[in-house]
Write a protein that holds these residues in place. Sequence first.
Motif, mmCIF file in Angstrom:
data_model
loop_
_atom_site.group_PDB
_atom_site.id
_atom_site.type_symbol
_atom_site.label_atom_id
_atom_site.label_comp_id
_atom_site.label_asym_id
_atom_site.label_seq_id
_atom_site.Cartn_x
_atom_site.Cartn_y
_atom_site.Cartn_z
ATOM 1 N N MET A 247 0.949 -1.000 0.019
ATOM 2 C CA MET A 247 0.023 -0.027 0.233
ATOM 3 C C MET A 247 0.716 1.299 -0.039
ATOM 4 N N ALA A 248 2.021 1.358 0.625
ATOM 5 C CA ALA A 248 2.942 2.379 0.935
ATOM 6 C C ALA A 248 3.389 2.842 -0.578
ATOM 7 N N ARG A 249 3.743 1.920 -1.432
ATOM 8 C CA ARG A 249 4.162 2.259 -2.840
ATOM 9 C C ARG A 249 3.064 2.925 -3.671
ATOM 10 N N ARG A 250 1.913 2.179 -3.564
ATOM 11 C CA ARG A 250 0.620 3.036 -4.301
ATOM 12 C C ARG A 250 0.516 4.102 -3.828
ATOM 13 N N TRP B 237 1.057 7.657 -6.006
ATOM 14 C CA TRP B 237 -0.164 8.764 -6.014
ATOM 15 C C TRP B 237 0.356 10.058 -5.872
ATOM 16 N N LEU B 238 1.026 10.100 -4.616
ATOM 17 C CA LEU B 238 1.360 11.632 -4.128
ATOM 18 C C LEU B 238 2.351 12.205 -5.152
ATOM 19 N N ALA B 239 3.258 11.357 -6.198
ATOM 20 C CA ALA B 239 4.395 11.678 -6.782
ATOM 21 C C ALA B 239 3.482 12.358 -8.236
ATOM 22 N N GLY B 240 2.605 11.455 -8.722
ATOM 23 C CA GLY B 240 1.749 11.483 -9.897
ATOM 24 C C GLY B 240 0.941 12.854 -9.681
ATOM 25 N N ALA C 62 -1.888 8.093 -11.820
ATOM 26 C CA ALA C 62 -1.304 7.951 -10.394
ATOM 27 C C ALA C 62 -2.354 7.616 -9.426
ATOM 28 N N TRP C 63 -3.609 8.284 -9.786
ATOM 29 C CA TRP C 63 -4.655 7.845 -8.722
ATOM 30 C C TRP C 63 -5.542 6.669 -8.916
ATOM 31 N N LEU C 64 -5.601 6.169 -10.114
ATOM 32 C CA LEU C 64 -6.326 4.912 -10.248
ATOM 33 C C LEU C 64 -6.096 3.685 -9.410
ATOM 34 N N PRO C 65 -4.540 3.630 -9.060
ATOM 35 C CA PRO C 65 -4.314 2.202 -8.367
ATOM 36 C C PRO C 65 -4.701 2.486 -6.967
ATOM 37 N N VAL C 66 -4.825 3.738 -6.184
ATOM 38 C CA VAL C 66 -5.275 3.866 -5.071
ATOM 39 C C VAL C 66 -6.681 3.733 -4.891
ATOM 40 N N ILE C 67 -7.464 4.220 -5.874
ATOM 41 C CA ILE C 67 -8.881 4.113 -6.121
ATOM 42 C C ILE C 67 -9.166 2.407 -5.851
ATOM 43 N N ALA D 78 -11.273 12.446 1.674
ATOM 44 C CA ALA D 78 -11.892 11.000 1.603
ATOM 45 C C ALA D 78 -11.045 9.985 1.323
ATOM 46 N N GLN D 79 -10.061 10.062 0.454
ATOM 47 C CA GLN D 79 -9.269 9.198 0.176
ATOM 48 C C GLN D 79 -8.065 8.800 1.232
ATOM 49 N N LEU D 80 -7.541 9.876 1.966
ATOM 50 C CA LEU D 80 -6.611 9.905 3.006
ATOM 51 C C LEU D 80 -7.137 9.062 4.059
ATOM 52 N N LEU D 81 -8.623 9.569 4.385
ATOM 53 C CA LEU D 81 -9.353 8.887 5.596
ATOM 54 C C LEU D 81 -9.588 7.299 5.326
ATOM 55 N N ALA D 82 -9.797 7.055 4.168
ATOM 56 C CA ALA D 82 -10.065 5.595 3.784
ATOM 57 C C ALA D 82 -8.728 4.847 3.774
ATOM 58 N N LEU D 83 -7.547 5.358 3.160
ATOM 59 C CA LEU D 83 -6.404 4.692 3.346
ATOM 60 C C LEU D 83 -5.772 4.732 4.892
#
Length: 125
Positions: free
Chosen positions: A1-4, A8-11, A51-56, A107-112
């Motif tokens: 998860m950390a790599r994703r 996401w942050l870099a992208g 970059a966002w799609l793998p996190v979603i 929302a994404q950060l809370l979910a992660l």
Amino acid sequence: MARRVLVWLAGSAVGGLLIALPDSGPRLFSISRTHGPSLVDSVGMVVAVAAWLPVIWLIWRSRSALRGTTGRVCAGLALAGIVLLVVTIRSDLGLWWLLPVTLLVAAQLLALASLAREPRDAAHS
């Protein structure tokens, strides 16, 4: 998860920088009277979304671990963010689009964060 999350942050940073670059190129299409991406903006959006799609995908795949209040708050923030983003862009409200983007990121950060606290098996079932 950390790599994703790092991708996401870099992208997001690279995509955001490309979108923020001043350009005078023609719009590829119009979203509203004052909004429409140029070629550089479009490349920035593609980088940010890629970059966002793998996190979603991770959040969606692990959605069963997001139950209760946390899941409802994440869903509420995401829904409010989507609706407000459409409204601010379609209504040409200037920099007010930053508010819904902040809601979507929250929302994404809370979910992660919630998924990171879950036992490994629950987050990957």
